[in-house]
Design an enzyme around this catalytic site. Structure first.
Site: not given
Length: 489
Positions: A87, A162, A186
């Site tokens: 990520k 996210s 998330s």
């Protein structure tokens, strides 16, 4: 190095995409496949699927190939030679660290962390970074820096956020496993939207991922992964655990036997604001209750955690704005005051603007509110081994409705709605997971959320293994990857 073993004769046609990370690593360890074969196959899948999904913030395939050629498997490598993605909130040497922002897009990371060192030791080979909302702020992944990340199950829908790029990459079959992070849901929310297993470890269980411990929101954030199988998630956790834990994770084979006792599971249907869920999510929850009961567990209706939702939400957004305000000040100082805030997204700028109007006591009050919420949550779970609820109140939502240029109050309200079930585990520091046990009549995945008291990661994973065996979800992911493989570039 491909062997003629009939069990793996399918590899030539499906390009390894039907295999989880554990199985891919097994092929490397037995010499049936090389790290370079795995990496090249993943690159081919990315090149075909990425134009449709838009899950990647940056890549460095040449570096990945170089690492694969030089790779030498060692003992205790859980993921020897397995390609992965990180990520874009996690700094990793040799790759960009963009944080979902136009200001930092393409900038190289200055270094890694204990966490990335652990991933290297596990044998993972990093191909690139996945998209995330700017600084992980929003529950959708459609940034001004990279555009919209599309849900592999329906390209018109969001992956959530996210960790939207991570779930899109794994669900579409680009890589078998990917790093993700979770500060209020998330990992778990996007996993529900994309049909993956999404686990959040207990607070302080894993080694440091680069966040300053004194950062006000650091105690809410957990780094882990999203995966197609429970065993991959368990192995990732074992690889990233702190070495000073008094109760480290037991052997994966031990957890695969399932819970060694009948679990008392408390189930609740309304979020911390008292709001219910869509009909299909209610159906998913009821089906999960039936499954848990059939597995021999005692499932009891309960009211769920009783926290002051408005106070806690205000504290969360105040803390986020305060942290961002400090970042803005650091950037301005580094640039000698020549700092254009409009390089950040409007929503980010608005959170900072609101934080700058807060009194000096706001940070202490906000931290106190989150700790009080955690204490209330611990009271709610004290009579149960596990709490069960929906993960999110609906299936994946349309893109273009919750992006960073929308009204900030609307975005805050939507975030509250998305995280109304998942945020409790973050405040309390519990392990929690979204398990993909249900699909809507339209073919969209729906996860259900399980949480246990802090430190009970092994209990939760043992339950996940049991659920996976009883209601396997990987065949659906293999089918999805097969459909995407037929798309033209």
């Amino acid at each position: 190095m491909r062997a003629s073993n009939p069990e793996h004769s399918r590899l030539e046609s499906d390009d390894f995409s039907a295999l989880d990370a554990t199985e891919q690593a097994h092929l490397v360890s037995t010499g049936e496949a090389s790290p370079l074969e795995l990496v090249e196959a993943a690159i081919r899948r990315i090149e075909r699927r990425e134009p449709h999904v838009n899950a990647l913030a940056s890549t460095d395939f040449d570096h990945a190939r170089k690492c694969a050629r030089a790779f030498r498997p060692q003992a205790n490598m859980s993921f020897a030679g397995v390609p992965t993605l990180l990520k874009d909130l996690l700094a990793y040497p040799g790759h960009a660290a963009g944080f979902g922002s136009r200001l930092f897009k393409g900038q190289p990371a200055q270094g890694g962390s204990d966490y990335t060192d652990a991933l290297d030791k596990a044998g993972l080979i990093v191909l690139g970074k996945t998209t995330t909302s700017e600084f992980g702020l929003l529950g959708t992944t459609e940034t001004l820096a990279h555009g919209a990340t599309r849900n592999p199950w329906n390209f018109a829908l969001s992956t959530g956020g996210s960790s939207g790029g991570a779930v899109a990459a794994v669900a579409s079959g680009m890589v078998p496993i990917a790093h993700a992070s979770d500060g209020g849901g998330s990992i778990r929310g996007p996993s529900s939207f994309c049909g993956l297993f999404g686990f959040k470890p207990s607070r302080d269980r894993t080694v440091n991922a680069g966040l300053p411990p004194a950062m006000p929101t650091a105690r809410l954030i957990s780094d882990h992964c999203v995966s197609r199988s429970v065993r991959d998630s368990a192995a990732w956790l074992a690889a990233t655990e702190r070495l000073d834990l008094t109760q480290p994770l037991p052997a994966i084979d031990d957890m695969r036997r399932g819970p060694q006792k009948r679990l008392r599971i408390g189930v609740y249907r309304h979020d911390v604001f008292g709001r219910g869920v869509s009909e299909v999510v209610e159906d998913a929850l009821n089906a999960t209750i039936t499954l848990c009961t059939a597995l021999g567990h005692e499932v009891l209706e309960c009211v769920g955690p009783d926290i002051n939702a408005q106070e806690t939400s205000r504290a969360f957004f105040n803390l986020t704005g305060i942290v961002l305000s400090g970042l803005f000040d650091q950037i301005a100082a580094a640039k000698g005051g020549a700092f254009d805030e409009t390089l950040f997204e409007p929503y980010t700028v608005e959170l900072v603007s609101r934080a700058r109007r807060l009194p000096e006591t706001a940070i202490t009050e906000a931290i106190g509110a989150t700790m009080k919420a955690g204490a209330s949550a611990n009271q709610a779970i004290s009579g149960y081994h596990v709490l069960l609820s929906p993960t999110v109140p609906f299936t994946a939502f349309p893109l273009g409705t919750q992006g960073p240029t929308e009204d900030p109050d609307q975005l805050i309200a939507f975030t509250e709605r998305l995280a109304g079930f998942t945020n409790v585990a973050s405040f309390a520091g519990w392990p929690a997971m979204s398990v993909p046990l249900f699909w809507s009549p339209e073919g969209l995945p729906v996860g259900c959320h399980f949480a246990a008291a802090a430190g009970e990661d092994a209990l939760l994973l043992s339950l996940a293994f049991q659920l996976e065996e009883a209601a396997p979800w990987q065949p659906r992911l293999v089918e999805l990857a097969g459909r995407l493989a037929c798309l033209s570039v």
